[in-house]
Design an enzyme around this catalytic site. Structure first.
Site: not given
Ligand code: PLP
Length: 416
Positions: A150, A235, A264
């Site tokens: 993702f 990532d 995040k």
């Protein structure tokens, strides 16, 4: 301060009315739980009925220092009153300070700031291609990503997201992307060629099922990229900023990728994304080749600076390691236990943990049951319950959360 008393489980008219209204005026694109959250404090949030929940998903691994941390509230208020935005036409102090702090904390050479994880990935897609182009290697434009990955929802990041369900109805996707199998170095070798600009991988596939990349696989990826001349890009949007019990999850394997995407937990709830790169990539994006109006604005950067300072001062990376080990142990005990036979596996690192359920129990049903019992949790691919609590949680929080999870599982497994 906190009033931990629970009110009625029945939705009050206010909450029900708000939800009815939301469903009339917003795109129904998200699958939302039927609660409206109004307030947070530490590891707890309150809904519009005044009911409180222990927050073990933390806005999907975003609420690193807890809700409404007094230092973060103060820093944002003061910065908002001083200077919020200047655009990238000018330097600003907070962005410079954050770049100094973030490069020191990660060991990378330079930083670029943006507003989300997706934007960090987009910047890296462009950086990877442009790096080779600037060196005169115009053939190298292929990107490899992993099945189950993702990386975000914009067209570039979506193409790298290796889950066909997310692609449905959005063709044509970005060209020049090949997929390999996570944790299978041979499958990456099969896709590797002198046209490959970069390999993108998550040290833990969060959305994909809290699946941890083998340290050996990451080392082999590094060697493969070095041999072929491709860049290796991690990532770390979900795994970075202390989440796994190390500042970056890359530290578990010792592998240095050429660049990392961050977001995040970095902003602690304020939208903030970042790219960090090694020396080799310092000039990969020449002046004018990329940009963002809001990226690196003083307000977002003051959030990042304060989050990093709180993490340091309160030793939250150490706390994530310690509390993560405790949480992992308690979750492991549920795997295959005679009272919870529907739990078939456990995985994760630090405070990014998942338990895998067999087909008899749906993670959505478990999540709803946990919510009714006062615990917020998330889902991940492959019928996995995902936990990503704030890094400030303590033993009592873990006892309470795992008590609720076990009770819910015992009940759900009973009806199997
Ligand atoms: C959340 C996430 C993204 C996307 O970040 P946004 O801030 O939602 O754009 C990308 N990659 C990973 C691993 C993520 O967890």
């Amino acid at each position: 301060m906190a009033n931990f008393e629970d009110t009625s489980l029945v939705s009050s008219t206010t909450q029900a009315q708000l939800i009815t209204q939301a469903d009339q005026v917003t795109l129904g694109v998200a699958r939302r739980a039927p609660i409206v959250l109004t307030r947070g404090q530490g590891a707890r949030v309150w809904d519009a009925n005044g009911r409180n929940y222990l927050d073990f998903i933390g806005g999907v691994a975003v609420i690193s220092v807890g809700h409404a941390h007094p230092r973060l509230v103060k820093a944002l208020s003061e910065q908002a009153a001083q200077l919020m935005h200047v655009s990238n036409l000018f330097y600003n102090e907070r962005a410079i300070e954050l770049a100094v702090k973030l490069t020191a904390a990660t060991g990378f050479a330079r930083a670029f700031f943006c507003n989300s994880g997706t934007e960090a990935i987009e910047a890296l897609i462009k950086l990877a291609r442009r790096y080779h182009y600037e060196r005169g290697d115009t053939k190298r434009n292929v990107l490899i990503s992993m099945h189950g990955a993702f990386h975000g929802r914009s067209m570039g990041a979506l193409t790298l997201t290796g889950t066909p369900e997310y692609h449905k109805g959005f063709a044509p996707l970005m060209g020049g992307v090949r997929y390999a199998t996570f944790n299978d170095i041979e499958s990456v070798k099969r896709e590797m060629s002198d046209e490959v600009a970069a390999v993108f991988v998550e040290p833990i596939q969060g959305e994909g099922g809290v699946t941890v990349a083998d340290d050996a696989y990451l080392r082999e990826l590094r060697a493969l990229c070095d041999a072929s001349g491709a860049l290796l890009i991690f990532d770390e949007i979900q795994t970075g900023i202390g989440r796994t019990g190390k500042f970056l999850a890359r530290e578990w394997s010792g592998v240095w990728p050429d660049a990392c995407a961050l977001a995040k937990g970095l902003g602690g709830g304020f939208p903030l994304g970042a790219v960090v790169v090694n020396d080799r990539l310092s000039a990969a994006l020449p002046p004018g080749s990329h940009g963002t109006t809001y990226g690196g604005n003083p307000l977002a950067c003051s959030a990042g600076l304060t989050v990093l300072s709180i993490i340091e001062q309160e030793k939250l990376v150490e706390n994530a390691a310690k509390m993560g080990a405790l949480l992992a142990e308690k979750l492991k005990n549920m795997v295959g236990h005679q009272k919870t036979p529907c739990v078939v596996g456990h995985r994760g690192r630090g405070l990014l943990q998942g338990i895998a359920l067999d087909a008899r129990v749906k993670n959505a049903d478990l999540i709803a049951k946990l919510r009714d019992a006062g615990l917020l949790a998330g889902s991940a691919g492959g019928n996995v319950l995902r936990l990503a609590p704030p890094l400030i949680i303590n033993e009592r929080d873990i006892d309470e959360a795992t008590g609720i999870i076990e009770a819910a599982l015992v009940e759900l497994c009973k009806s199997c």
